[in-house]
Structures are given as C-alpha cells and as structure tokens.
Design an enzyme around this catalytic site. Sequence first.
Site, PDB file in Angstrom:
ATOM      1  N   CYS A  37      -2.396   9.520   2.705  1.00 20.36           N
ATOM      2  CA  CYS A  37      -2.244   8.832   1.435  1.00 20.36           C
ATOM      3  C   CYS A  37      -3.058   9.121   0.435  1.00 20.36           C
ATOM      4  O   CYS A  37      -2.768   9.305  -0.795  1.00 20.36           O
ATOM      5  CB  CYS A  37      -1.936   7.393   1.585  1.00 20.36           C
ATOM      6  SG  CYS A  37      -3.293   6.672   2.503  1.00 20.36           S
ATOM      7  N   GLU A  96       0.945  -1.171   0.110  1.00 20.92           N
ATOM      8  CA  GLU A  96       0.224   0.015   0.011  1.00 20.92           C
ATOM      9  C   GLU A  96       0.807   1.155  -0.013  1.00 20.92           C
ATOM     10  O   GLU A  96       1.596   1.525   1.023  1.00 20.92           O
ATOM     11  CB  GLU A  96      -0.992  -0.097   1.243  1.00 20.92           C
ATOM     12  CG  GLU A  96      -1.770  -1.112   1.336  1.00 20.92           C
ATOM     13  CD  GLU A  96      -3.107  -0.860   0.463  1.00 20.92           C
ATOM     14  OE1 GLU A  96      -3.203   0.198  -0.055  1.00 20.92           O
ATOM     15  OE2 GLU A  96      -3.804  -1.822   0.474  1.00 20.92           O
TER      16      GLU A  96
HETATM   17  P1  NDP Z   1       8.343   5.081   4.454  1.00 24.82           P
HETATM   18  O1  NDP Z   1       8.316   4.458   3.309  1.00 24.82           O
HETATM   19  O2  NDP Z   1       9.470   6.005   4.551  1.00 24.82           O
HETATM   20  O3  NDP Z   1       8.351   4.018   5.590  1.00 24.82           O
HETATM   21  C1  NDP Z   1       7.401   3.112   5.847  1.00 24.82           C
HETATM   22  C2  NDP Z   1       7.848   2.028   6.857  1.00 24.82           C
HETATM   23  O4  NDP Z   1       8.799   1.323   6.083  1.00 24.82           O
HETATM   24  C3  NDP Z   1       8.599   2.432   8.126  1.00 24.82           C
HETATM   25  O5  NDP Z   1       8.110   1.837   9.058  1.00 24.82           O
HETATM   26  C4  NDP Z   1       9.955   2.574   7.680  1.00 24.82           C
HETATM   27  O6  NDP Z   1      10.570   2.413   8.871  1.00 24.82           O
HETATM   28  C5  NDP Z   1       9.938   1.192   7.157  1.00 24.82           C
HETATM   29  N1  NDP Z   1      11.133   1.038   6.224  1.00 24.82           N
HETATM   30  C6  NDP Z   1      12.168   1.945   5.823  1.00 24.82           C
HETATM   31  N2  NDP Z   1      12.919   1.276   4.880  1.00 24.82           N
HETATM   32  C7  NDP Z   1      12.584  -0.058   5.176  1.00 24.82           C
HETATM   33  C8  NDP Z   1      13.088  -0.992   4.085  1.00 24.82           C
HETATM   34  N3  NDP Z   1      14.236  -0.948   3.623  1.00 24.82           N
HETATM   35  N4  NDP Z   1      12.884  -2.392   4.422  1.00 24.82           N
HETATM   36  C9  NDP Z   1      11.444  -2.479   5.155  1.00 24.82           C
HETATM   37  N5  NDP Z   1      10.927  -1.447   6.061  1.00 24.82           N
HETATM   38  C10 NDP Z   1      11.523   0.006   5.664  1.00 24.82           C
HETATM   39  O7  NDP Z   1       6.885   5.773   4.548  1.00 24.82           O
HETATM   40  P2  NDP Z   1       6.369   6.863   5.768  1.00 24.82           P
HETATM   41  O8  NDP Z   1       6.776   6.225   7.063  1.00 24.82           O
HETATM   42  O9  NDP Z   1       7.133   8.176   5.284  1.00 24.82           O
HETATM   43  O10 NDP Z   1       5.063   6.982   5.244  1.00 24.82           O
HETATM   44  C11 NDP Z   1       4.358   7.907   4.346  1.00 24.82           C
HETATM   45  C12 NDP Z   1       4.096   7.043   3.079  1.00 24.82           C
HETATM   46  O11 NDP Z   1       3.030   6.309   3.327  1.00 24.82           O
HETATM   47  C13 NDP Z   1       3.507   8.206   2.080  1.00 24.82           C
HETATM   48  O12 NDP Z   1       3.911   7.896   0.674  1.00 24.82           O
HETATM   49  C14 NDP Z   1       1.984   7.837   2.202  1.00 24.82           C
HETATM   50  O13 NDP Z   1       1.261   8.128   1.000  1.00 24.82           O
HETATM   51  C15 NDP Z   1       2.177   6.253   2.402  1.00 24.82           C
HETATM   52  N6  NDP Z   1       0.920   5.753   2.930  1.00 24.82           N
HETATM   53  C16 NDP Z   1       0.277   5.117   2.189  1.00 24.82           C
HETATM   54  C17 NDP Z   1      -1.003   4.442   2.780  1.00 24.82           C
HETATM   55  C18 NDP Z   1      -1.847   3.684   1.945  1.00 24.82           C
HETATM   56  O14 NDP Z   1      -2.826   2.866   2.478  1.00 24.82           O
HETATM   57  N7  NDP Z   1      -1.593   3.301   0.472  1.00 24.82           N
HETATM   58  C19 NDP Z   1      -1.741   4.793   3.870  1.00 24.82           C
HETATM   59  C20 NDP Z   1      -0.683   5.618   4.586  1.00 24.82           C
HETATM   60  C21 NDP Z   1       0.591   6.041   4.107  1.00 24.82           C
HETATM   61  P3  NDP Z   1      11.371   3.790   9.510  1.00 24.82           P
HETATM   62  O15 NDP Z   1      10.131   4.858   9.538  1.00 24.82           O
HETATM   63  O16 NDP Z   1      11.769   3.325  10.600  1.00 24.82           O
HETATM   64  O17 NDP Z   1      12.390   4.112   8.315  1.00 24.82           O
END
Ligand code: NDP
Length: 502
Positions: A282, A248
């Site tokens: 999002c 997502e």
């Molecule tokens: P990120 O992609 O930066 O991070 C998402 C999660 O992935 C965090 O827990 C992060 O950890 C983790 N992560 C980072 N690097 C890795 C890796 N290499 N492998 C596995 N996990 C990893 O997103 P954001 O947290 O900044 O969230 C915002 C984004 O989420 C926006 O693009 C938004 O549109 C999207 N979103 C989508 C939704 C949907 O349902 N389609 C709903 C809500 C948000 P850490 O934070 O510790 O780096």
Amino acid sequence: MTQTAPAESAEADGEQTRFASLDPRTGEVVGHHPVHTAADVEAAVLRARTAAAEWAALGFDGRRARITEWRKLLVRKLDEFQSLISNETGKSADDARTELALVIDHLHWAGKNASRVLGKRRVSPGMLMYNHSASIEYKPLGVVGVIGPWNYPAFTPMGSIAYAIAAGNAVVFKPSEYTPGVGEFLARTFAEASPEHAALFQVVTGFGETGAALCRAGVDKVAFTGSTPTGKRVMAACAETLTPVLVECGGKDALIVADDADVKAAAAAAVWGGIFNSGQTCAGVERVYVAEAVADQFIELVTKQASKLRPGGEPNAPFGPITMPRQVEVIQAHVRDALDRGGRAVVGGLDSIRPPYVAPIVLVDVPEESTAVTEETFGPTLVITRVADADEGVRLANALRYGLGGSVFSRGRGEELARKMRCGMVSVNAVLAFAAIPGLPFGGVGDSGFGRIHGEDGLREFASPQSVTRLRFRAMLNPMTYERGSRTVRHVVRLTRMLYGR
Ligand code: NDP
C-alpha cells in the site's frame, strides 16, 4: 471479490459453504475454509463480548503477560508461519520473514506501551478549576471488527489486532478470501498462548459478504484495511448503525529525488520500494519525481538494478507472483495506457506480464494524466518523471487524492520537503522506514483513508477516553451554582482578564 477464489458448493441448497485458498505460484489448494454467514458472524461477536469483559478485567499487566506469551509463540513458529504466508500469497521467503519480524516488533510495542498510553493519568485542572483534580483514562471499546487485505496478510491486520487487544478489546477478524489460513493461524496461536481467552480473538472467513456482515454485527468499531472503493462500502454499512470506522486504504506513494540527493542510495531505495513483494504494498513506491540535474544518473542506476531482478516461485526468488489474478489486468491496463500516451519503458514492458508473474517495469516520459500515474497499480512497476527541482516534485506528488506515505532523498532539505508532502507518513533518505517503527502512527489522508494504526494514536484508536473530575475542596468563588452572587462572576471575569487578556 468472489470471482477468482475457487468455491465449493453444498449440494443440498446450492449455498456456498466453504472455499479454498490457493497457492498463486502453483494453483494448488492450500486449505479449505468455511463461508461464514451473517448469523455465524453475529454469534462470534456475541462470544467475543463475554470474552472482552473478562479480558478487560485482567488489567494492563495481566493482558501484557498473555500478549508476551503469544509473541513468544509466534517467534517459535516463525518458520511455519512464514511458509503459510508464502503459500497463500506466493511471496518470497524473505519478504514473508520481513513481514513477520515487523508483526512481532509491533506486538511487543503494543503490549509494552498500552499501560503508559491508555492508563489513568492526571491532568492539570487549570487556574479557574484549581479546587478539582482531573484525570483521564482510555477504556476498551468492547469488540472490534477487523477486515484485512491479502498483500500483508499478517502485518496489516495485526496493525489493528495487536493494538486493539493490547487496549483491552476482543477482536473478530475477517481476513481476505485469498489469505484465510493466515488469519486462522493468528487466532489459533493466540488461543494456544492464552487458552482461557480463546474467544477473545476469533476469525470469520468468507467473501465480501462476510465482511459486510461484520460491519452490521453490532461491533463497537470496524478497522478496515483494503482498497478505497471497498473502504467506502464499509463506511456506508457502518453508518447504518453509527459504528465508528478506521479506514486504511490504498496509495500511490511518491519518492522525491532532490538535486542534492545521494543518487545511488535513492536508486536502490526506489527499486526495492517499488518491487519488493511484487509491488503489492500500500505504501510502496509507485511514482518517482527526480530533479533534472540528477535524472540521467538516477534512471541509469534504476535501470541497471531493476533489470537484474526476476520474479519466481522458488523460496529465494527476489519476489514472487501477483497474488490476486485480477490485479494482473490492472497492471497491464496501466502500462498500456502509459505507453499509448507516449511513455517509454526503460525496463521491461507489456511482455514482462506473464501471469502469475510480472517482471519489473520501469516507465519514463509518462504524462501525469495516465492511469499509471493517477491510480494504484499494485505491481512491480515504477513511473519515473523528470522535474525541474524537488519542489516541483512535491507539487506533483501532492496532486492526487491519495495521500498515504512518501519518501524524500535530499542531503540538505529532507525534512523541509517531507513537511510539504500531503500524506500521513514520510521517510527521509529511506523508504517505508515509518512502517517499521512501532511508535509511529500509520495512516493516510484523502482517498488513502483516515484514523491511525500503530504507535500511541494506534492504541487510542481502539479506546474511548473517559474524563473524571473530583472536587477537592470548596472554592471561594464558584460561578457554577445559582448560589453565586453577581460579585462572584465579576471576580471570575476579572481573573480571566488578568490571566488571559494580556
Ligand atoms: P479489498 O478492498 O478488495 O478487500 C479488503 C477486505 O475487505 C477483504 O477482506 C475483503 O474480503 C473485504 N470486503 C470486500 N467487500 C466487502 C464489503 N462489502 N464489506 C466489508 N468487507 C468487504 O482489498 P484487497 O484485499 O484487494 O487489498 C488490497 C488493497 O488494500 C490495496 O488497495 C492496498 O493499497 C490496500 N492496503 C492498504 C493498507 C493501508 O494500511 N493503508 C495496507 C495494505 C493494503 P474478500 O477478500 O473476501 O473480498
């Protein structure tokens, strides 16, 4: 994403062993959390596996009873939970309360409907196999790894967690490094409501590396919600072990205002859909395509309403700060790009950006190539573009690789236009209504990802179908044996021609 959250290093070997989550409004520490290593994550998955077997053995009714207890506990602790969400994200009390109301509604739906959607049901065997009975049952996968973002730190991951647990799985959840306390709160309350199943829902905290470790820890599925670039990394890591993924990702959702729209309602919806939660949604409204015939009126109404809104740190502020400091640079870059390419700000402008707060910015006359139109801004901004009619609006809305959600305002053509939109969800004469209806699947197409949370599809996402047939009696004609004679196959072919050839 390790650069902005403060870290605390263990003195002995320089390895970072814990980190702090901060209140983005004040910079104050909300809580400290461990940086879980790959070994920690593997151990959590191992514990979860035993718990999953016990949970699955409870059956739908037993699970539903425990989910109900958890739901009631979350309702009792709603105020405490709301203030934790506000502290870690900075979001206003009402935005956090709205988020929690949706969490609880979804948890209720998943618990209540799991048996109906996933339980054993009979399937018609068809004419050729009339002597068999056929049934299908959706079995739990085992252990589901959930990786979540910070913008809706409870609602978004619970779209996977609640449905995975209701489907009979254990969950190991890696929350965003900005909102680890919210993740821990969820797991703690589950354990309080169902102490004998405490290992069923565990949280591992840390940075991206902890999330990456979860992808490689032998879970049976990873449900990722976050940005598109990270989604691709998650998918690549899961590919190494053929671990299935639900992805997502982000969006750049458009709202279409047709010339027969209730313009007042459309303007109010655009302002709320673009600005609530500081635009960090999002499926929030980022682009508006408004039919020329009503464009002046629409822009005037949006300008009037958006100009009145101011972000703030007080609980009753209409919206709060930007949670992730790095995002401010993205918002700034998009607004600058729009203005440099000839766009005009009718509300706010670059001056509106005063970290950690960004006041509403409404842009018009922005070329479609601008990053303010093509990329996810994730701030309280709206780009309004005049179009000849709603059809041109749909064409432009569909031009991006993102395809999460959308909205259409039209008195006569709403559903027709909705069906033409290339995305996973559309609200007609409303914004984001689809996210609040638990029975509807939520998810996107293209760069917004694939797979679905919520609804029946959301439950099936965390289950594996098993088909079973049982021979009821020997058939007169059985072509599936070497004992068949050529007459048998001839009869079967004649029957096929008779049944399906006309
Ligand atoms: P990120 O992609 O930066 O991070 C998402 C999660 O992935 C965090 O827990 C992060 O950890 C983790 N992560 C980072 N690097 C890795 C890796 N290499 N492998 C596995 N996990 C990893 O997103 P954001 O947290 O900044 O969230 C915002 C984004 O989420 C926006 O693009 C938004 O549109 C999207 N979103 C989508 C939704 C949907 O349902 N389609 C709903 C809500 C948000 P850490 O934070 O510790 O780096």
